[in-house]
Write an enzyme that holds these catalytic residues in place. Structure first.
Site, mmCIF file in Angstrom:
data_model
loop_
_atom_site.group_PDB
_atom_site.id
_atom_site.type_symbol
_atom_site.label_atom_id
_atom_site.label_comp_id
_atom_site.label_asym_id
_atom_site.label_seq_id
_atom_site.Cartn_x
_atom_site.Cartn_y
_atom_site.Cartn_z
ATOM 1 N N GLU A 44 0.814 -1.217 0.000
ATOM 2 C CA GLU A 44 0.000 0.000 0.000
ATOM 3 C C GLU A 44 0.851 1.273 0.000
ATOM 4 O OE1 GLU A 44 -3.796 -1.236 2.489
ATOM 5 O OE2 GLU A 44 -1.962 -2.181 3.157
ATOM 6 N N SER A 217 -6.165 -3.168 1.854
ATOM 7 C CA SER A 217 -6.470 -2.726 0.487
ATOM 8 C C SER A 217 -6.825 -3.890 -0.434
ATOM 9 C CB SER A 217 -5.306 -1.931 -0.120
ATOM 10 O OG SER A 217 -5.219 -0.665 0.472
ATOM 11 N N TYR A 286 -9.135 1.896 -5.521
ATOM 12 C CA TYR A 286 -8.216 2.983 -5.829
ATOM 13 C C TYR A 286 -8.096 3.348 -7.304
ATOM 14 C CZ TYR A 286 -6.876 2.017 -1.080
ATOM 15 O OH TYR A 286 -6.908 1.838 0.273
ATOM 16 N N ARG A 325 -11.383 2.782 11.433
ATOM 17 C CA ARG A 325 -12.617 2.580 10.667
ATOM 18 C C ARG A 325 -13.052 1.143 10.894
ATOM 19 N NH1 ARG A 325 -11.296 2.357 5.163
ATOM 20 N NH2 ARG A 325 -11.808 0.160 5.351
ATOM 21 N N ASP A 327 -15.464 -1.901 9.886
ATOM 22 C CA ASP A 327 -16.217 -2.330 8.700
ATOM 23 C C ASP A 327 -17.106 -3.523 9.018
ATOM 24 O OD1 ASP A 327 -14.618 -0.413 7.517
ATOM 25 O OD2 ASP A 327 -13.441 -1.829 6.323
ATOM 26 N N GLU A 343 -13.825 -6.137 9.561
ATOM 27 C CA GLU A 343 -12.456 -5.849 9.993
ATOM 28 C C GLU A 343 -12.367 -4.435 10.527
ATOM 29 O OE1 GLU A 343 -9.433 -5.133 7.203
ATOM 30 O OE2 GLU A 343 -10.770 -4.300 5.697
ATOM 31 N N ASN A 345 -9.681 -1.117 10.610
ATOM 32 C CA ASN A 345 -8.474 -0.505 10.044
ATOM 33 C C ASN A 345 -8.024 0.619 10.961
ATOM 34 O OD1 ASN A 345 -8.111 -1.651 7.151
ATOM 35 N ND2 ASN A 345 -10.307 -1.322 7.397
ATOM 36 N N GLY A 349 -7.759 4.648 4.997
ATOM 37 C CA GLY A 349 -7.526 5.592 3.901
ATOM 38 C C GLY A 349 -7.919 6.991 4.373
#
Ligand SMILES: Nc1ncnc2c1ncn2[C@@H]1O[C@H](COP(=O)(O)OP(=O)(O)O)[C@@H](O)[C@H]1O
Ligand SMILES: [Mg+2]
Length: 391
Positions: A44, A217, A286, A325, A327, A343, A345, A349
């Site tokens: 990433e 990602s 992305y 974040r 999810d 998950e 993070n 991002g």
């Protein structure tokens, strides 16, 4: 890997000198030293460079004196003069500009130089903002280095970062906390037997999702529809980590919640990702314009409350701090299991079009305010931990 697509190529160029030159106010320069760490050795790398470019532009130059530190793909740390120059050229100039032929630098020395070499104006608070996604950045390693260096940094500490990064470990901790998830199995490379793919297909049903435990990602993530594909997908995942997670495929909506805070974390409004591809893969995240974010997600008030509450509970269970974040999949309708955590993070991002900042913008916190809040939380956490560990 191609550079991440961003629709805002037309941001006005920022002059790094304007940002970091002596500011024009009279009196001592009491700005906070903000050391932005970006790049890194993970798959990433490019995403991280793009994020850093945006943060460097958005951070208020009256409040922060910014020092970028770039980590190239070989893992060399540089006080990024190149990065400063690249920043002037636009948000996409950073990827590829970290010169791998530069002298290898000892990370400890770079952190030391960045956080102590600024003393002319007198001591002032320093905060490191690790904008590194994936292994060797989001996984507790860099956080450990910063703990040893004794500098405040944005985001979760060593434990929260490493547990959240490892999908297998995170699942175990969440299961122990009674958090609903997809049915899953995790195994290590040496446990792979010729019969295992068929066994997993029997136990969890096809299709299956196969993932490296330590990635992000969507790198190395596959959806496998046959036992043969499960076998291939396991080998793909093993290229990234020796631990592999296999999960039943969930048919449900993808709902994400941004969490911000230390001791009293707050949850944003939920957002929904509608993947353009068969699942939310790297290209979809992305490169294409395929996926869509719906903010706030169209959920009943009760479901909205529930997912916000769950996000904070999960943030706490994994010992996250600062930001994360969270999810989910949402199996609504008759027979559905409701929200299943997918998950967490800990360094999500963070470009202005990424989900995390967009969720906060929709909740009433602007992008520059978010940076201010993250820095404040880093200083608060550091001071608290200092107090609590003093002998
Ligand atoms: N068990 C699952 N069921 C259905 N879709 C899944 C499942 N696991 C992952 N996906 C899809 O794959 C994407 C990437 O998987 P994820 O576990 O979030 O990995 P990453 O850490 O790389 O983002 C998800 O956003 C989702 O679209
Ligand atoms: Mg994901």
């Amino acid at each position: 890997m191609q550079r991440p697509h961003q629709p805002d190529d037309d941001l006005p160029p920022a002059s790094p000198d304007d940002r970091n030159g002596p500011d024009d106010r009279s009196g001592p320069d009491d700005r906070i030293e903000l050391v932005v760490l970006f790049g890194g050795q993970s798959a990433e790398h490019d995403v991280s460079c793009t994020t850093a470019a945006h943060v460097l532009r958005a951070a208020d130059p009256a409040r922060y004196r910014i020092t970028p530190i770039g980590i190239d793909r070989e893992g060399r740390w540089q006080l990024a003069a190149e990065a400063q120059a690249a920043l002037a050229e636009g948000p996409h100039a950073l990827p590829g500009r970290l010169d791998p032929s530069g002298a290898p630098v000892d990370p400890t020395a770079v952190v030391h130089a960045a956080t102590t070499g600024v003393a002319e104006a007198g001591p002032r608070p320093t905060v490191v903002m690790p904008l590194l996604h994936g292994p060797m950045g989001e996984d507790g390693t860099v956080q450990g280095l910063l703990e040893l260096a004794g500098v405040p940094y944005v985001g979760s500490g060593v434990l929260g970062s490493s547990v959240a990064m490892d999908k297998a470990m995170a699942k175990q901790v969440l299961a122990a906390n009674g958090v609903a998830q997809a049915r899953w199995r995790a195994f290590r490379e040496h446990e792979l037997t010729p019969g295992l793919p068929a066994q997993l297909a029997d136990e969890l049903g096809l299709p299956l999702f196969v993932k490296p435990a330590n990635m992000g990602s969507s790198v190395g993530v596959s959806k496998a529809k046959t036992v043969e594909q499960v076998r291939d997908a396991i080998h793909v995942a093993l290229a990234y980590d020796e631990w592999v997670v296999v999960e039943e495929a969930i048919t449900g909506r993808e709902i994400e919640v941004a969490v911000l805070g230390n001791l009293e974390p707050r949850a944003s409004v939920p957002g929904e990702i509608v993947p353009g591809a068969e699942f939310y893969d790297y290209a979809d995240k992305y490169l294409d314009d395929g996926s869509q974010a719906i903010i706030p997600a169209t959920l009943s008030p009760e479901a909205t409350e529930e997912v916000r509450r769950l996000a904070v509970e999960i943030f706490r269970a994994l010992r996250c701090e600062g930001l994360a974040r969270v999810d989910f999949f949402y199996e609504d309708g008759p027979g559905g299991r409701g929200f299943l955590c997918n998950e967490v993070n800990t360094i999500p991002g963070f470009t202005p079009i990424s989900m995390y900042p967009k969720l906060w913008i929709a909740t009433g916190v602007s992008y520059p305010e978010l940076i201010d809040e993250l820095v404040r939380l880093a200083l608060e956490r550091h001071a608290r931990r200092r107090r609590n560990t003093q002998r």
